[in-house]
Design a protein around this motif. Structure first.
Motif, PDB file in Angstrom:
ATOM      1  N   ALA A 250       0.953  -1.218   0.156  1.00 46.74           N
ATOM      2  CA  ALA A 250       0.186  -0.027   0.204  1.00 46.74           C
ATOM      3  C   ALA A 250       1.111   1.560  -0.067  1.00 46.74           C
ATOM      4  CB  ALA A 250      -1.078   0.338   1.079  1.00 46.74           C
ATOM      5  N   GLU A 251       1.406   1.412   1.259  1.00 41.93           N
ATOM      6  CA  GLU A 251       2.344   2.472   0.991  1.00 41.93           C
ATOM      7  C   GLU A 251       3.414   2.471   0.459  1.00 41.93           C
ATOM      8  OE1 GLU A 251       3.020   6.341   2.505  1.00 41.93           O
ATOM      9  OE2 GLU A 251       1.536   4.849   3.211  1.00 41.93           O
ATOM     10  N   LEU A 252       4.524   2.115   0.043  1.00 39.38           N
ATOM     11  CA  LEU A 252       5.142   1.720  -0.888  1.00 39.38           C
ATOM     12  C   LEU A 252       4.483   2.301  -2.449  1.00 39.38           C
ATOM     13  CD1 LEU A 252       8.257  -0.143  -0.231  1.00 39.38           C
ATOM     14  CD2 LEU A 252       8.316   2.237   0.009  1.00 39.38           C
ATOM     15  N   PRO A 253       4.095   1.337  -3.128  1.00 36.96           N
ATOM     16  CA  PRO A 253       3.572   1.414  -4.319  1.00 36.96           C
ATOM     17  C   PRO A 253       2.976   3.339  -4.585  1.00 36.96           C
ATOM     18  CG  PRO A 253       2.806  -0.134  -3.838  1.00 36.96           C
ATOM     19  CD  PRO A 253       3.009   0.341  -2.498  1.00 36.96           C
ATOM     20  N   ALA A 254       2.419   3.756  -3.472  1.00 38.70           N
ATOM     21  CA  ALA A 254       1.590   5.125  -3.883  1.00 38.70           C
ATOM     22  C   ALA A 254       3.069   5.770  -3.587  1.00 38.70           C
ATOM     23  CB  ALA A 254       0.766   5.747  -2.549  1.00 38.70           C
ATOM     24  N   LEU A 255       3.888   5.684  -2.882  1.00 38.45           N
ATOM     25  CA  LEU A 255       4.641   6.509  -2.882  1.00 38.45           C
ATOM     26  C   LEU A 255       5.684   6.979  -4.283  1.00 38.45           C
ATOM     27  CD1 LEU A 255       6.629   5.815  -0.210  1.00 38.45           C
ATOM     28  CD2 LEU A 255       5.725   7.602   0.366  1.00 38.45           C
ATOM     29  N   LEU A 256       6.021   5.706  -5.361  1.00 40.48           N
ATOM     30  CA  LEU A 256       5.815   5.545  -6.207  1.00 40.48           C
ATOM     31  C   LEU A 256       5.924   6.130  -7.466  1.00 40.48           C
ATOM     32  CD1 LEU A 256       8.523   2.496  -5.283  1.00 40.48           C
ATOM     33  CD2 LEU A 256       9.698   4.108  -5.465  1.00 40.48           C
ATOM     34  N   ASN A 257       4.342   5.716  -7.338  1.00 37.24           N
ATOM     35  CA  ASN A 257       3.785   6.118  -8.226  1.00 37.24           C
ATOM     36  C   ASN A 257       3.342   7.602  -7.755  1.00 37.24           C
ATOM     37  OD1 ASN A 257       1.589   6.620  -6.510  1.00 37.24           O
ATOM     38  ND2 ASN A 257       0.491   3.950  -7.865  1.00 37.24           N
ATOM     39  N   GLY A 258       3.611   8.800  -7.440  1.00 39.31           N
ATOM     40  CA  GLY A 258       3.120   9.954  -7.280  1.00 39.31           C
ATOM     41  C   GLY A 258       1.583  10.381  -6.573  1.00 39.31           C
ATOM     42  N   SER A 259       0.904   8.955  -5.953  1.00 35.49           N
ATOM     43  CA  SER A 259      -0.208   9.396  -5.876  1.00 35.49           C
ATOM     44  C   SER A 259      -0.195   9.728  -4.079  1.00 35.49           C
ATOM     45  CB  SER A 259      -0.653   7.572  -5.301  1.00 35.49           C
ATOM     46  OG  SER A 259      -0.483   7.061  -5.775  1.00 35.49           O
ATOM     47  N   LEU A 260       0.580  10.419  -3.504  1.00 37.83           N
ATOM     48  CA  LEU A 260       0.726  10.843  -2.247  1.00 37.83           C
ATOM     49  C   LEU A 260       1.797  12.591  -2.246  1.00 37.83           C
ATOM     50  CD1 LEU A 260       1.631   7.899  -0.024  1.00 37.83           C
ATOM     51  CD2 LEU A 260      -0.362   9.240   0.211  1.00 37.83           C
ATOM     52  N   ASP A 261       1.743  13.204  -1.061  1.00 39.54           N
ATOM     53  CA  ASP A 261       2.719  14.444  -1.129  1.00 39.54           C
ATOM     54  C   ASP A 261       4.597  13.906  -2.387  1.00 39.54           C
ATOM     55  OD1 ASP A 261       3.128  17.435  -0.522  1.00 39.54           O
ATOM     56  OD2 ASP A 261       4.539  16.093  -0.112  1.00 39.54           O
ATOM     57  N   PRO A 262       5.055  15.059  -3.395  1.00 39.33           N
ATOM     58  CA  PRO A 262       5.732  14.396  -4.024  1.00 39.33           C
ATOM     59  C   PRO A 262       6.937  15.121  -2.770  1.00 39.33           C
ATOM     60  CG  PRO A 262       4.820  15.753  -5.442  1.00 39.33           C
ATOM     61  CD  PRO A 262       4.020  16.055  -3.739  1.00 39.33           C
ATOM     62  N   ARG A 343       7.879  -8.036   5.423  1.00 40.20           N
ATOM     63  CA  ARG A 343       6.096  -9.521   5.910  1.00 40.20           C
ATOM     64  C   ARG A 343       6.367  -9.396   7.741  1.00 40.20           C
ATOM     65  NH1 ARG A 343       8.989 -12.613   1.461  1.00 40.20           N
ATOM     66  NH2 ARG A 343      10.532 -13.739   3.635  1.00 40.20           N
ATOM     67  N   VAL A 344       7.724  -9.292   8.235  1.00 40.31           N
ATOM     68  CA  VAL A 344       7.296  -8.661  10.048  1.00 40.31           C
ATOM     69  C   VAL A 344       6.310  -7.569   9.981  1.00 40.31           C
ATOM     70  CG1 VAL A 344       8.169  -8.605  11.797  1.00 40.31           C
ATOM     71  CG2 VAL A 344       9.109  -9.877  10.591  1.00 40.31           C
ATOM     72  N   ALA A 345       6.716  -6.691   9.014  1.00 36.09           N
ATOM     73  CA  ALA A 345       6.040  -5.131   9.793  1.00 36.09           C
ATOM     74  C   ALA A 345       4.465  -5.422   8.467  1.00 36.09           C
ATOM     75  CB  ALA A 345       6.853  -4.169   8.779  1.00 36.09           C
ATOM     76  N   ASP A 346       4.124  -6.006   8.022  1.00 37.95           N
ATOM     77  CA  ASP A 346       3.127  -6.155   6.881  1.00 37.95           C
ATOM     78  C   ASP A 346       2.347  -6.683   7.680  1.00 37.95           C
ATOM     79  OD1 ASP A 346       4.252  -3.925   5.521  1.00 37.95           O
ATOM     80  OD2 ASP A 346       4.413  -5.250   3.696  1.00 37.95           O
ATOM     81  N   ASP A 374      -7.653  -0.188   4.628  1.00 35.77           N
ATOM     82  CA  ASP A 374      -8.301  -0.879   4.486  1.00 35.77           C
ATOM     83  C   ASP A 374      -7.886  -1.911   4.486  1.00 35.77           C
ATOM     84  OD1 ASP A 374      -9.861   1.405   3.329  1.00 35.77           O
ATOM     85  OD2 ASP A 374      -9.530   1.610   1.530  1.00 35.77           O
ATOM     86  N   HIS A 375      -6.581  -2.271   4.095  1.00 33.84           N
ATOM     87  CA  HIS A 375      -5.936  -3.732   4.607  1.00 33.84           C
ATOM     88  C   HIS A 375      -5.713  -4.274   5.349  1.00 33.84           C
ATOM     89  CE1 HIS A 375      -3.700  -3.384  -0.001  1.00 33.84           C
ATOM     90  NE2 HIS A 375      -4.527  -3.145  -0.192  1.00 33.84           N
ATOM     91  N   CYS A 376      -5.981  -3.204   6.672  1.00 33.63           N
ATOM     92  CA  CYS A 376      -5.689  -3.574   7.789  1.00 33.63           C
ATOM     93  C   CYS A 376      -6.927  -4.214   8.037  1.00 33.63           C
ATOM     94  CB  CYS A 376      -5.185  -2.751   8.873  1.00 33.63           C
ATOM     95  SG  CYS A 376      -5.267  -2.570  10.789  1.00 33.63           S
ATOM     96  N   GLU A 377      -8.051  -3.418   7.880  1.00 31.54           N
ATOM     97  CA  GLU A 377      -9.423  -3.960   7.923  1.00 31.54           C
ATOM     98  C   GLU A 377      -9.464  -5.447   7.035  1.00 31.54           C
ATOM     99  OE1 GLU A 377     -14.018  -2.312   7.488  1.00 31.54           O
ATOM    100  OE2 GLU A 377     -12.669  -1.466   6.145  1.00 31.54           O
ATOM    101  N   ALA A 378      -9.768  -5.340   6.534  1.00 34.24           N
ATOM    102  CA  ALA A 378      -9.349  -6.812   5.968  1.00 34.24           C
ATOM    103  C   ALA A 378      -8.895  -7.719   5.881  1.00 34.24           C
ATOM    104  CB  ALA A 378      -9.254  -7.152   4.542  1.00 34.24           C
ATOM    105  N   ALA A 379      -7.882  -8.044   6.587  1.00 37.19           N
ATOM    106  CA  ALA A 379      -7.076  -8.280   7.924  1.00 37.19           C
ATOM    107  C   ALA A 379      -7.458  -8.705   9.221  1.00 37.19           C
ATOM    108  CB  ALA A 379      -4.982  -7.746   7.657  1.00 37.19           C
ATOM    109  N   LEU A 380      -7.613  -7.892   9.780  1.00 35.18           N
ATOM    110  CA  LEU A 380      -8.504  -8.154  11.059  1.00 35.18           C
ATOM    111  C   LEU A 380     -10.034  -9.320  10.520  1.00 35.18           C
ATOM    112  CD1 LEU A 380      -8.274  -4.231  12.662  1.00 35.18           C
ATOM    113  CD2 LEU A 380      -6.930  -6.910  13.118  1.00 35.18           C
ATOM    114  N   GLN A 381     -10.505  -8.792   9.628  1.00 37.46           N
ATOM    115  CA  GLN A 381     -11.810  -9.029   9.343  1.00 37.46           C
ATOM    116  C   GLN A 381     -11.406 -11.222   9.194  1.00 37.46           C
ATOM    117  OE1 GLN A 381     -13.408  -7.309   6.315  1.00 37.46           O
ATOM    118  NE2 GLN A 381     -14.470  -6.357   7.109  1.00 37.46           N
TER     119      GLN A 381
END
Length: 421
Positions: A250-262, A343-346, A374-381
């Motif tokens: 989630a985070e790394l792809p968003a950092l790299l694809n320009g979705s977040l603040d540059p 994998r540990v962090a995620d 969203d991913h955290c909610e899904a993992a808990l579910q």
């Protein structure tokens, strides 16, 4: 995670500038230090959480003083009931390799008549400059306001600095979940050892929260408490805010694809590579992953002694100007030790809490991609847990919706925690 729109307000990048822009003074700054009578030699793990020293750093005598201070920082003061007293604790803990070390943290107590206090553990967001840690507060600011809010509402507020920040030795292992967890648990133990000196006692229940980087740290502490890693404390509720719970997907792809603040993306990517290289040997030379001239300067910027202004000035404005093709590849396709550590962090949401859980997030967060929540909610579910996701709307603090989520989340969480018995 913890920055803001640098083009609009470069002073708020990463909140690493907070030491230079604190907004309201605490009254009655104290300099009294109490030493716990231990030497500086290495101690066994059984001494984790042992108190080394405690220093009162400030006090706000009345609820009116608290309200004025919180108002000046932009935090909600409507739940203020008591004045507060704040202390810096230094305690024994372990480093990422399990070796003995020390860390510091902030303990804020209500100036109430209550003897047995319920505890809120608050884990702060990203910092790199040592004095930007919670326990370094000489004035009320963004980092210390949540702890003050919880304490003024009647809780004992415990805020670890993590390793390598505040007065802790060494370099800060940013986003290293295991050491965030141990530092947070040992800070609770140190707080429990200290409060009897103030004629108080900490009860068994701990309400756990954290913002941004601290959201994952909060989940790590919650797991540790539920697992019974401490015989005294028990988990009562969990309420993380705006976390990067799934860094790889989630985070790394968003950092790299320009979705977040540059600019925020540049700083987070740089911090991640430098900090995790120290832990997991991501690269042999910075020239592999960082473009010139930053390859010769970037590692030194993250040594704990450089301010946010220096980080801002010493890094480019776009991720393309920071990373080499190899740098992009490392972040897009982690392998080996880096992949194993991710994998540990995620996996931080892949468990089954037996207490109430609420995940707080702002819409269109410019620093922590909403897909993390969203991913955290899904993992808990997937583990049979229905966690409430609380939409904080579109709050802003100094031009940042991410920072605004800490302000809005603190106001919402203190009310929820106050209702739980």
């Amino acid at each position: 995670m913890n920055s803001a729109y640098p083009e609009r307000n470069p002073r708020s990048v990463f909140r690493w500038l907070s030491a230079g822009m604190v907004l309201a003074g605490l009254a009655g700054l104290a300099a009294t230090t109490v030493t716990a009578g231990v030497d500086s030699a290495a101690v066994p793990r059984s001494d984790r959480g042992r108190l080394v020293s405690a220093q009162q750093v400030s006090t706000l005598p009345t609820k009116q003083d608290v309200a004025a201070a919180l108002d000046s920082t932009g935090f909600d003061a409507s739940t203020a009931r008591f004045g507060v007293a704040a202390y810096r604790l230094v305690y024994r803990t372990v480093d990422p390799a399990g070796r003995p070390t020390t860390a510091s943290g902030l303990l804020v107590l209500p100036r109430s008549r209550e003897h047995h206090l319920r505890t809120v553990s608050f884990a702060h967001g990203t910092a790199s400059y040592r004095p930007d840690a919670p326990s370094s507060m000489g004035k009320v600011g963004f980092v210390s306001s949540p702890a003050i809010t919880y304490a003024s509402a009647g809780f004992a507020a415990v805020a670890p600095d993590y390793l390598g920040l505040g007065t802790g030795p060494g370099l800060h292992p940013w986003m290293d979940l295991p050491s965030e967890t141990t530092a947070s648990l040992d800070m609770l133990r140190a707080a429990r050892a200290f409060v009897p000196r103030m004629g108080r006692a900490l009860g068994h229940d701990v309400l756990v929260t954290g913002f941004s980087q601290g959201a994952s740290a909060a989940m790590g502490l919650a797991q540790s408490l539920q697992a019974g890693d401490d015989r005294w404390f028990r988990l009562q509720a969990v309420a993380p805010v705006s976390g990067a719970y799934d860094f790889r997907n989630a985070e790394l792809p968003a950092l790299l694809n320009g979705s977040l603040d540059p600019k925020a993306s540049v700083l987070y990517a740089a911090y991640f590579l430098v900090a995790w290289n120290r832990l997991h040997h991501v690269y042999d030379s910075p020239t592999e992953v960082f473009q010139a001239p930053y390859d010769g300067t970037i590692e030194a910027l993250f040594d704990g002694s450089h301010t946010g202004r220096q980080l801002f000035a010493g890094t480019p404005n776009t991720i393309n100007a920071l990373l080499t093709p190899r740098g992009f590849d490392v972040l897009r396709h982690p392998t080996g030790r880096l992949a194993a550590a991710l994998r540990v962090a995620d996996g931080i949401c892949a468990w089954t809490p037996r207490v109430p859980v609420r995940l707080y997030a702002a819409r269109a967060d410019e620093q922590a991609a909403n897909a993390n929540t969203d991913h955290c909610e899904a993992a808990l579910q997937s583990h049979g847990v229905s966690a409430a996701v609380v939409d904080l709307g579109t709050p802003e603090f100094e031009g940042s919706r991410h920072l605004g989520s800490n302000v809005a989340g603190t106001a919402a969480i203190v009310r929820w925690f106050s209702q739980l018995r």
